[in-house]
Write a protein that holds these residues in place. Sequence first.
Motif, PDB file in Angstrom:
ATOM      1  N   THR A 385       0.672 -14.333   5.568  1.00  0.00           N
ATOM      2  CA  THR A 385       1.424 -13.916   4.826  1.00  0.00           C
ATOM      3  C   THR A 385       1.617 -11.952   5.326  1.00  0.00           C
ATOM      4  N   ILE A 386       0.237 -11.600   4.789  1.00  0.00           N
ATOM      5  CA  ILE A 386       1.215 -10.042   5.427  1.00  0.00           C
ATOM      6  C   ILE A 386       1.342  -9.716   6.460  1.00  0.00           C
ATOM      7  N   GLY A 393       9.214  -6.062   9.189  1.00  0.00           N
ATOM      8  CA  GLY A 393       9.016  -4.613   8.661  1.00  0.00           C
ATOM      9  C   GLY A 393       9.500  -4.717   7.332  1.00  0.00           C
ATOM     10  N   ALA A 394       8.759  -5.734   6.536  1.00  0.00           N
ATOM     11  CA  ALA A 394       8.422  -5.903   5.248  1.00  0.00           C
ATOM     12  C   ALA A 394       7.434  -5.258   4.178  1.00  0.00           C
ATOM     13  N   SER A 395       8.030  -4.918   2.841  1.00  0.00           N
ATOM     14  CA  SER A 395       6.383  -3.940   2.163  1.00  0.00           C
ATOM     15  C   SER A 395       5.616  -5.028   2.279  1.00  0.00           C
ATOM     16  N   ILE A 396       4.130  -5.399   1.788  1.00  0.00           N
ATOM     17  CA  ILE A 396       2.931  -5.747   1.822  1.00  0.00           C
ATOM     18  C   ILE A 396       2.014  -4.500   0.421  1.00  0.00           C
ATOM     19  N   ILE A 454     -12.836 -11.459   9.695  1.00  0.00           N
ATOM     20  CA  ILE A 454     -11.835 -11.415   8.810  1.00  0.00           C
ATOM     21  C   ILE A 454     -10.522 -10.528   8.822  1.00  0.00           C
ATOM     22  N   PHE A 455      -9.978  -9.954   9.466  1.00  0.00           N
ATOM     23  CA  PHE A 455      -9.325  -8.578   9.434  1.00  0.00           C
ATOM     24  C   PHE A 455      -8.787  -8.829  11.426  1.00  0.00           C
ATOM     25  N   GLY A 456      -9.118  -9.543  11.867  1.00  0.00           N
ATOM     26  CA  GLY A 456      -9.372  -9.663  13.269  1.00  0.00           C
ATOM     27  C   GLY A 456      -9.127  -7.946  13.471  1.00  0.00           C
ATOM     28  N   THR A 457      -8.450  -7.667  15.199  1.00  0.00           N
ATOM     29  CA  THR A 457      -7.942  -6.351  15.864  1.00  0.00           C
ATOM     30  C   THR A 457      -6.650  -5.653  14.958  1.00  0.00           C
ATOM     31  N   ASP A 458      -5.672  -6.680  14.635  1.00  0.00           N
ATOM     32  CA  ASP A 458      -4.397  -6.051  14.758  1.00  0.00           C
ATOM     33  C   ASP A 458      -4.215  -4.634  13.378  1.00  0.00           C
ATOM     34  N   LEU A 459      -4.892  -5.927  12.391  1.00  0.00           N
ATOM     35  CA  LEU A 459      -4.537  -5.155  11.219  1.00  0.00           C
ATOM     36  C   LEU A 459      -5.148  -3.882  11.098  1.00  0.00           C
ATOM     37  N   ARG A 464       0.312   0.291   8.495  1.00  0.00           N
ATOM     38  CA  ARG A 464       1.291   0.098   7.886  1.00  0.00           C
ATOM     39  C   ARG A 464       0.957  -1.183   6.806  1.00  0.00           C
ATOM     40  N   PHE A 465      -0.584  -1.689   7.327  1.00  0.00           N
ATOM     41  CA  PHE A 465      -1.535  -1.846   6.501  1.00  0.00           C
ATOM     42  C   PHE A 465      -2.409  -1.174   5.465  1.00  0.00           C
ATOM     43  N   THR A 466      -2.934  -0.328   6.373  1.00  0.00           N
ATOM     44  CA  THR A 466      -4.067   0.334   6.068  1.00  0.00           C
ATOM     45  C   THR A 466      -3.956   1.233   4.666  1.00  0.00           C
ATOM     46  N   GLY A 467      -2.579   1.865   4.854  1.00  0.00           N
ATOM     47  CA  GLY A 467      -2.123   2.823   4.522  1.00  0.00           C
ATOM     48  C   GLY A 467      -2.352   1.581   2.884  1.00  0.00           C
ATOM     49  N   PRO A 468      -1.460   0.914   3.026  1.00  0.00           N
ATOM     50  CA  PRO A 468      -0.635   0.079   0.959  1.00  0.00           C
ATOM     51  C   PRO A 468      -2.353  -0.028   0.860  1.00  0.00           C
ATOM     52  N   VAL A 469      -3.165  -0.848   1.394  1.00  0.00           N
ATOM     53  CA  VAL A 469      -4.390  -1.291   1.079  1.00  0.00           C
ATOM     54  C   VAL A 469      -5.230  -0.143   0.602  1.00  0.00           C
ATOM     55  N   ILE A 470      -5.661   0.817   0.928  1.00  0.00           N
ATOM     56  CA  ILE A 470      -6.481   2.020   0.990  1.00  0.00           C
ATOM     57  C   ILE A 470      -5.394   3.004  -0.981  1.00  0.00           C
ATOM     58  N   GLU A 471      -4.474   2.735  -0.584  1.00  0.00           N
ATOM     59  CA  GLU A 471      -3.594   3.361  -1.768  1.00  0.00           C
ATOM     60  C   GLU A 471      -4.093   2.589  -2.626  1.00  0.00           C
TER      61      GLU A 471
END
Length: 492
Positions: A385-386, A393-396, A454-459, A464-471
Motif C-alpha cells: 500500500t505504501i 504522490g500521496a501521504s503515507i 522486508i523493505f527491499g532496496t527502494d523504500l 518520502r518513506f524514511t522521513g515519516p517512519v522516523i518521525e
Amino acid sequence: MRLAAATLDALPPAIARPAYDRAGVTPGVIHLGIGAFHRAHQAVYLDDILARGETDWGIIAASLRSADTRDALAPQDGLYTIAVRSAAGESLRVIGAVGEVLVAPEDPERLIALLADPQIRIVTLTVTEKGYCHNPATGTLDETHPDILHDLKDLFQPRSAIGYLVAALAGRFSAGTPPFTIVSCDNLPSNGKTLKRVLDRFAALVSPELGAWVADEVSCPCSMVDRIVPATTEEDRARVAGALGAEDAWPVMTEPFTQWVLEDRFPNGRPDFGAVGVQLVEDVEPFEHMKLRLLNGAHSTIAYLGYLAGYPTVAETIADRNFARLVRALMDEDVTPTLAMPEGTDLTGYKDALIERFSNPALKHRTWQIAMDGSQKLPQRLLGTIRDRLAAGASIDRLALAVAGWMRYVTGTDENGDPIDIRDPMAARFAAVITEADGDSHQIARGLMAIREIFGTDLPADPRFTGPVIEALDRLFESGVKATVAAAAHGR
C-alpha cells in the motif's frame, strides 16, 4: 466422555454434527499445516461438500512440525467442535471432514506416498508466510534457507512444505500420474503465483526434467481466505465441554463471517465449491488486495499499537475511539484509493463489516497473536500500500505510524519497561539492530529498514518513506502510543 465417533449420538440435540456417513468418505484432499484456521475455514467448506453427497473429498491433514493437533484429534477420530461466537451468542457444530491427522517428521515417507496417490487431487496449505521459504520482498525461493538446503540434499526426508510437495510430484512424474492442484490459503500477495514460482524453482534445482514438468503441468490457483480465528484457551475448552457434555481436546473459536475466493483452475477435478459458498473467479488479485490491505493491514496496525497501548485484544483496542478513528481513516483514505475492485463490489459495506468484526467482544483475538511473524507480514499488509501511495504522490503518515508501531514493538520492551515476547524468524536480527542502536530511535529505524528481505532496496532509499517512519517512531518514544494515536486520529 470424550468427543468421538462412538459418542456423537450422545451429544445434545442442539449440537450440529456431520450429516453424512463418515465411513463412506474417501480422501481427495491433503492439507499441509493443520491448525485452527484450516479447521475453522477450509475444513468447514469441505464438511459442507461431504454433506452434499460428494463423499470423495475427505481430508487427510498433516502437521509439518508439532504433534499437538494429532494428539488432540486422533482419540476423537478427527472430530472437533467449531464454536461460532458473536455478541448475540454462540453456536456449536462438530466437523467430520478430517479423517486422519499425520505428523510429517514421524513418517515422511508415508506422507509423500499419500501425496503421490492418484486419488489425491487437491493439496491445500496453511503454513503461514514463513512456511514458503521465500524472500518476502521479492517472492522468490530463498535458496539459502536451512530447510531448503536440507531438502535439496535429502528430498525424501524433507522438512519444508515445498520439499514435501516436490518429493510427491517427483513420484507422480516418475509414475506418469497427473499432478494434484495446490491451493495456498495463506496471506501472501498473489499466493498461488508466489507458491508456483517457489515450487518451479525448487523442482528445477532437483532436476531440469522435473522442473519443466512442474512448470508446465502443476496448477496453483490463487485464493483469498477470510475468517478471524483466535487461539483457543482453557476457558474455551471448558465452556465447549460443558455444552457438549463431552471433552473436546481442541475446539476452534471463530466468528460468523467467512469468505473464500478461489480461481477456478483445477485440471484434475474439484468438488462443487460454488454450491457451498466459495466464490469462483477468474482473477483473485483484487480480492486479495482488498483483504490483505484492509483487514490484515488494519489488523497489524491494531496489533502493534494496541499491544503497546496495553490492550490485550482487538476488541479492546478498537473500543478506544482514537484507535477506531485511526483505523477507519487508514482504510478509507489510505488503502481504498489503491484498490481496483470489480464493478459492484461494496467496499463501504466491507469496511463497515470489518469494524463490526474487530469490535466482536466474544472473540478475544489477542493483539500479541496477530503481532507474530511481522517480518513476513509487513510487505503484503502495509508496504505494498505504501509503495502505491508513494507512486501516486500521496501521504503515507498513517501507514508510516503502523510501520513505526512494528518497529517500536520489536524493540522488545513495552512502555512500562516490561519485556515483549517477540515471535519472529528474524528476531535475532532485530535484537542485534536494537543493541547496536543503543536507544537511538533514528538508528533503530535505519537499522530495521536496512533489512532488505522486508523493505527491499527502494523504500530505505526514499526519503518520502524514511522521513515519516522516523518521525512517527520518534513520537511513539517521546509521547507514548496513546497520545500519538490520538494525535494521528485527529490529523495532528
